[in-house]
Scaffold this motif. Structure first.
Motif, PDB file in Angstrom:
ATOM      1  N   LEU A 204       0.826  -1.208   0.000  1.00  0.00           N
ATOM      2  CA  LEU A 204       0.000   0.000   0.000  1.00  0.00           C
ATOM      3  C   LEU A 204       0.862   1.260   0.000  1.00  0.00           C
ATOM      4  N   ILE A 205       1.961   1.226   0.743  1.00  0.00           N
ATOM      5  CA  ILE A 205       2.872   2.375   0.763  1.00  0.00           C
ATOM      6  C   ILE A 205       3.453   2.620  -0.629  1.00  0.00           C
ATOM      7  N   VAL A 206       3.915   1.549  -1.281  1.00  0.00           N
ATOM      8  CA  VAL A 206       4.494   1.676  -2.614  1.00  0.00           C
ATOM      9  C   VAL A 206       3.451   2.160  -3.618  1.00  0.00           C
ATOM     10  N   ALA A 207       2.258   1.568  -3.571  1.00  0.00           N
ATOM     11  CA  ALA A 207       1.218   1.906  -4.548  1.00  0.00           C
ATOM     12  C   ALA A 207       0.761   3.353  -4.400  1.00  0.00           C
ATOM     13  N   VAL A 208       0.522   3.801  -3.168  1.00  0.00           N
ATOM     14  CA  VAL A 208       0.071   5.175  -2.962  1.00  0.00           C
ATOM     15  C   VAL A 208       1.163   6.169  -3.353  1.00  0.00           C
ATOM     16  N   ALA A 209       2.426   5.810  -3.077  1.00  0.00           N
ATOM     17  CA  ALA A 209       3.528   6.692  -3.455  1.00  0.00           C
ATOM     18  C   ALA A 209       3.621   6.872  -4.968  1.00  0.00           C
ATOM     19  N   LEU A 210       3.201   5.864  -5.733  1.00  0.00           N
ATOM     20  CA  LEU A 210       3.271   5.918  -7.194  1.00  0.00           C
ATOM     21  C   LEU A 210       1.912   6.184  -7.827  1.00  0.00           C
ATOM     22  N   ALA A 211       0.959   6.647  -7.040  1.00  0.00           N
ATOM     23  CA  ALA A 211      -0.386   6.883  -7.568  1.00  0.00           C
ATOM     24  C   ALA A 211      -0.384   7.959  -8.650  1.00  0.00           C
ATOM     25  N   ARG A 212       0.509   8.950  -8.544  1.00  0.00           N
ATOM     26  CA  ARG A 212       0.575  10.000  -9.562  1.00  0.00           C
ATOM     27  C   ARG A 212       0.963   9.431 -10.918  1.00  0.00           C
ATOM     28  N   VAL A 213       1.784   8.390 -10.930  1.00  0.00           N
ATOM     29  CA  VAL A 213       2.149   7.742 -12.193  1.00  0.00           C
ATOM     30  C   VAL A 213       0.922   7.078 -12.814  1.00  0.00           C
ATOM     31  N   LEU A 214       0.107   6.429 -12.003  1.00  0.00           N
ATOM     32  CA  LEU A 214      -1.118   5.814 -12.515  1.00  0.00           C
ATOM     33  C   LEU A 214      -2.087   6.877 -13.028  1.00  0.00           C
ATOM     34  N   ALA A 266     -16.536  -1.418  -7.785  1.00  0.00           N
ATOM     35  CA  ALA A 266     -17.474  -0.926  -6.780  1.00  0.00           C
ATOM     36  C   ALA A 266     -17.063   0.452  -6.273  1.00  0.00           C
ATOM     37  N   VAL A 267     -15.764   0.657  -6.078  1.00  0.00           N
ATOM     38  CA  VAL A 267     -15.276   1.953  -5.601  1.00  0.00           C
ATOM     39  C   VAL A 267     -15.559   3.045  -6.631  1.00  0.00           C
ATOM     40  N   ARG A 268     -15.275   2.756  -7.895  1.00  0.00           N
ATOM     41  CA  ARG A 268     -15.480   3.772  -8.938  1.00  0.00           C
ATOM     42  C   ARG A 268     -16.960   4.091  -9.145  1.00  0.00           C
ATOM     43  N   SER A 269     -17.818   3.155  -8.811  1.00  0.00           N
ATOM     44  CA  SER A 269     -19.258   3.438  -8.925  1.00  0.00           C
ATOM     45  C   SER A 269     -19.760   4.293  -7.771  1.00  0.00           C
ATOM     46  N   LEU A 270     -18.994   4.364  -6.688  1.00  0.00           N
ATOM     47  CA  LEU A 270     -19.418   5.124  -5.517  1.00  0.00           C
ATOM     48  C   LEU A 270     -18.854   6.533  -5.478  1.00  0.00           C
ATOM     49  N   VAL A 271     -17.596   6.699  -5.913  1.00  0.00           N
ATOM     50  CA  VAL A 271     -16.930   7.992  -5.781  1.00  0.00           C
ATOM     51  C   VAL A 271     -15.900   8.144  -6.889  1.00  0.00           C
ATOM     52  N   ARG A 272     -15.721   9.365  -7.345  1.00  0.00           N
ATOM     53  CA  ARG A 272     -14.690   9.684  -8.321  1.00  0.00           C
ATOM     54  C   ARG A 272     -13.534  10.366  -7.593  1.00  0.00           C
ATOM     55  N   CYS A 273     -12.356   9.782  -7.716  1.00  0.00           N
ATOM     56  CA  CYS A 273     -11.182  10.348  -7.050  1.00  0.00           C
ATOM     57  C   CYS A 273      -9.929   9.908  -7.789  1.00  0.00           C
ATOM     58  N   LYS A 274      -8.805  10.438  -7.385  1.00  0.00           N
ATOM     59  CA  LYS A 274      -7.541  10.063  -7.993  1.00  0.00           C
ATOM     60  C   LYS A 274      -7.156   8.644  -7.564  1.00  0.00           C
ATOM     61  N   HIS A 275      -6.073   8.140  -8.186  1.00  0.00           N
ATOM     62  CA  HIS A 275      -5.692   6.754  -7.924  1.00  0.00           C
ATOM     63  C   HIS A 275      -5.264   6.526  -6.471  1.00  0.00           C
ATOM     64  N   SER A 276      -4.767   7.559  -5.811  1.00  0.00           N
ATOM     65  CA  SER A 276      -4.414   7.373  -4.401  1.00  0.00           C
ATOM     66  C   SER A 276      -5.648   6.981  -3.598  1.00  0.00           C
ATOM     67  N   GLY A 277      -6.788   7.627  -3.885  1.00  0.00           N
ATOM     68  CA  GLY A 277      -8.025   7.269  -3.215  1.00  0.00           C
ATOM     69  C   GLY A 277      -8.578   5.941  -3.681  1.00  0.00           C
ATOM     70  N   VAL A 278      -8.474   5.676  -4.988  1.00  0.00           N
ATOM     71  CA  VAL A 278      -8.972   4.405  -5.525  1.00  0.00           C
ATOM     72  C   VAL A 278      -8.218   3.232  -4.914  1.00  0.00           C
ATOM     73  N   LEU A 279      -6.904   3.355  -4.770  1.00  0.00           N
ATOM     74  CA  LEU A 279      -6.097   2.266  -4.210  1.00  0.00           C
ATOM     75  C   LEU A 279      -6.497   1.975  -2.767  1.00  0.00           C
ATOM     76  N   LEU A 280      -6.609   3.031  -1.972  1.00  0.00           N
ATOM     77  CA  LEU A 280      -6.967   2.841  -0.562  1.00  0.00           C
ATOM     78  C   LEU A 280      -8.387   2.305  -0.416  1.00  0.00           C
ATOM     79  N   LEU A 281      -9.328   2.893  -1.147  1.00  0.00           N
ATOM     80  CA  LEU A 281     -10.714   2.453  -1.041  1.00  0.00           C
ATOM     81  C   LEU A 281     -10.904   1.046  -1.599  1.00  0.00           C
ATOM     82  N   SER A 282     -10.182   0.694  -2.652  1.00  0.00           N
ATOM     83  CA  SER A 282     -10.286  -0.668  -3.191  1.00  0.00           C
ATOM     84  C   SER A 282      -9.793  -1.690  -2.188  1.00  0.00           C
TER      85      SER A 282
END
Length: 332
Positions: A204-214, A266-282
């Protein structure tokens, strides 16, 4: 600010749902909620709560969180809404590792002693890891997403066929493999929970740190590169995080279908946010989904347990079909 606030509210709601699911999971069984009231006085009830039900419920949440995170990484990295955690051949590699272990050393998926369980866990993890390494070798690195995707499909098919051949020549392996293929949280203990928690934290640390790349990849690889994004290093780290999360979950619980695919949708159907939020919520959504499926698997035909992988496949398939219906109606 509104989407960020909505994402925080959903994160809080999913955390509360996960906590409620863990509490409910400890009450599913022949004794029900009575185990909490009698645990302080009865050592047997105390063992049921702290050594069986609680680690199983917490392990189901952690396993679902791993698969949800892995699915979100896969869909963002490959820019494909149908991408799932098993895309790089890790599931077939884990199956081959377990089938070889059972063929060479015997044992059973349902063994309760720690030594066979440790051996099968290690075999599944090594098999998944080697499958991902083989995929990277065939794809010649992580530079080309399409080549990586095709290599993962090829490796998955070949290793799955090899696992089937092992089971064909060793009939007892086929019977023992059923528990692994259907997925189960029945024998998740505190050691498994600790391993999955470490894998989840690191990934999770690695993925959120690279969320801007996604986020940049959603505009296309050329645009992301023109923005100065370190695509090669980011892809390598994201594939490593995806592989670690998938291998850790598969090694402890077997093959669990649809959680990693359905949680990001399911996350994308509930809220629109950047990948940092999508990763955590997923991750939170995946944990809640698998935990609630595990509670249902234990309660529907109690005292007999249903394989949780079968239940997630049915529920996930129904959910995705329901998601497809409005789109098809809109085109007609």
């Amino acid at each position: 600010m509104m989407p960020n606030r909505l994402a925080l509210l959903w994160a809080l709601a999913l955390l509360l749902l996960g906590g409620a699911g863990v509490a409910l999971g400890t009450a599913v069984g022949s004794q029900g909620w009575e185990v909490w009231w009698t645990a302080a006085e009865d050592p047997v009830m105390q063992q049921i709560v702290w050594d069986i039900r609680l680690p199983r419920s917490l392990g189901a949440w952690l396993g679902g969180a791993l698969l949800g995170l892995s699915g979100a990484i896969a869909q963002g990295l490959f820019r494909n809404p149908l991408a799932d955690p098993y895309l790089l051949g890790s599931a077939s590699g884990a199956s081959l590792g377990v089938s070889l272990y059972l063929s060479l050393f015997g044992g059973s998926i349902l063994a309760s002693s720690w030594l066979p369980r440790l051996g099968m866990t290690g075999a599944a993890f090594l098999g998944a890891l080697l499958a991902v390494v083989l995929t990277l070798m065939l794809a010649r690195g992580v530079q080309q997403t399409l080549r990586l995707l095709l290599a993962g499909v090829v490796v998955g098919v070949v290793l799955g066929a090899l696992a089937s051949l092992v089971a064909l020549f060793e009939p007892q392996v086929l019977q023992a493999m059923q528990g692994f293929m259907l997925g189960s949280t029945s024998f998740v203990g505190w050691t498994s929970c600790a391993l999955m928690a470490v894998a989840l934290s690191l990934s999770l640390i690695v993925a959120v740190a690279l969320a801007r790349v996604l986020d940049a990849l959603t505009l296309g690889e050329a645009t992301a590169q023109s923005l100065g994004m370190p695509l090669r290093q980011a892809r390598l780290l994201l594939v490593a995080a995806m592989s670690l999360t998938t291998a850790a979950a598969v090694a402890q619980m077997g093959l669990i279908a649809f959680v990693g695919l359905a949680a990001p949708h399911a996350v994308r159907s509930l809220v629109r946010c950047k990948h940092s939020g999508v990763l955590l919520l997923s991750s939170l959504m995946g944990g809640a989904l698998l935990l609630l499926a595990d509670v249902l698997a234990r309660g529907l035909l109690a005292p007999q347990d249903l394989p949780v992988g079968v239940l997630t496949a049915v529920l996930g398939g129904v959910y995705l079909l329901w998601r497809m219906k409005p789109a098809s109606e809109g085109r007609s």
